[in-house]
Design a protein around this motif. Sequence first.
Motif, short mmCIF file in Angstrom:
data_model
loop_
_atom_site.label_atom_id
_atom_site.label_comp_id
_atom_site.label_asym_id
_atom_site.label_seq_id
_atom_site.Cartn_x
_atom_site.Cartn_y
_atom_site.Cartn_z
N SER A 39 73.78 5.68 -19.95
CA SER A 39 73.96 7.05 -20.44
C SER A 39 74.73 7.93 -19.46
CB SER A 39 72.61 7.71 -20.73
OG SER A 39 71.90 6.96 -21.68
N GLY A 40 74.75 7.54 -18.19
CA GLY A 40 75.43 8.34 -17.18
C GLY A 40 74.74 8.25 -15.83
N SER A 132 78.89 11.77 -17.07
CA SER A 132 78.64 11.17 -18.38
C SER A 132 78.96 9.68 -18.33
CB SER A 132 79.49 11.86 -19.45
OG SER A 132 80.87 11.72 -19.14
N GLU A 133 78.64 9.01 -19.39
CA GLU A 133 78.86 7.56 -19.47
C GLU A 133 80.31 7.21 -19.09
OE1 GLU A 133 78.80 4.03 -22.86
OE2 GLU A 133 78.30 6.08 -23.40
N GLY A 134 80.47 6.36 -18.10
CA GLY A 134 81.79 5.89 -17.69
C GLY A 134 82.56 6.82 -16.76
N GLN A 135 82.14 8.07 -16.65
CA GLN A 135 82.88 9.04 -15.84
C GLN A 135 82.87 8.67 -14.35
OE1 GLN A 135 81.38 13.05 -16.09
NE2 GLN A 135 83.11 13.90 -14.96
N LEU A 136 81.72 8.31 -13.81
CA LEU A 136 81.65 7.94 -12.40
C LEU A 136 82.49 6.70 -12.13
CD1 LEU A 136 80.65 8.33 -9.52
CD2 LEU A 136 78.56 7.10 -10.16
N MET A 137 82.45 5.74 -13.03
CA MET A 137 83.24 4.52 -12.83
C MET A 137 84.72 4.84 -12.74
SD MET A 137 80.80 2.54 -12.43
CE MET A 137 81.85 1.21 -11.98
N GLU A 138 85.20 5.78 -13.56
CA GLU A 138 86.60 6.21 -13.49
C GLU A 138 86.91 6.82 -12.13
OE1 GLU A 138 87.45 8.81 -16.79
OE2 GLU A 138 86.81 7.31 -18.25
N GLU A 141 87.17 4.15 -9.49
CA GLU A 141 88.42 3.40 -9.59
C GLU A 141 89.59 4.17 -8.96
OE1 GLU A 141 88.86 2.34 -13.70
OE2 GLU A 141 87.09 1.04 -13.65
N THR A 142 89.49 5.50 -8.91
CA THR A 142 90.55 6.30 -8.29
C THR A 142 90.22 6.65 -6.84
OG1 THR A 142 89.63 8.37 -9.14
CG2 THR A 142 91.29 7.27 -10.50
N ASP A 143 89.23 5.97 -6.28
CA ASP A 143 88.84 6.14 -4.87
C ASP A 143 88.40 7.55 -4.52
OD1 ASP A 143 89.32 3.44 -4.28
OD2 ASP A 143 91.45 3.83 -3.93
N THR A 144 87.77 8.24 -5.46
CA THR A 144 87.22 9.56 -5.18
C THR A 144 85.97 9.45 -4.33
OG1 THR A 144 88.09 10.38 -7.28
CG2 THR A 144 86.34 11.68 -6.28
#
Length: 189
Positions: A39-40, A132-138, A141-144
């Motif tokens: 869910s996030g 939200s769902e998938g937001q952290l994974m994005e 992936e951008t090395d934030t």
Amino acid sequence: MELNSRNNPQSGDLLISEPFLQDENFVRSVILICENNESGTFGLILNKLSILKLSDVIDRFHHLDQTVFVGGPVEQNTLHFIYLGNQLFDHSISLGNNLWWGGDFDELKDKLSSNEIDLDYFRFFLGYSGWSEGQLMEELETDTWIVCQLKESKNIFTSSPDDLWKIILKNMGGEFKHLANYPIDPRLN
């Protein structure tokens, strides 16, 4: 502290902001992941002090001068807490390494009233950091963010909030040790 899999941060892991992140909510932040599921993600910023004391936030505790942290930009009208040691409250969630998140708020107030807890090993937060769902994974992936496993929970409570970001990166060693010395704005170097 060890680098964790970027693809799967777990409860109890830390998110360390990359040195040049300019989002004012997360500059040089260290976030404790409390929950990460389909869910996030829910986390608390460990090194961002607010201007409030616990006595400003909880009625009838005028004697408590412990500083409250800003847990994140989401729902800053909510109060969250973590603590170190044995489980003290019903419904506390284990984050590993004797670190606990939340619990029964009435029990907390009772223990505060009777001075049964050592506030040196508690942190209180207004608001939280959420993805939200998938937001952290994005963002990963951008090395934030840099994800690492928290090995010594006590450091959260004994390190200066102003120094925590640097301390964790230095303890990670290797390339991370060098990141700890990056200036916030390299143009000023």
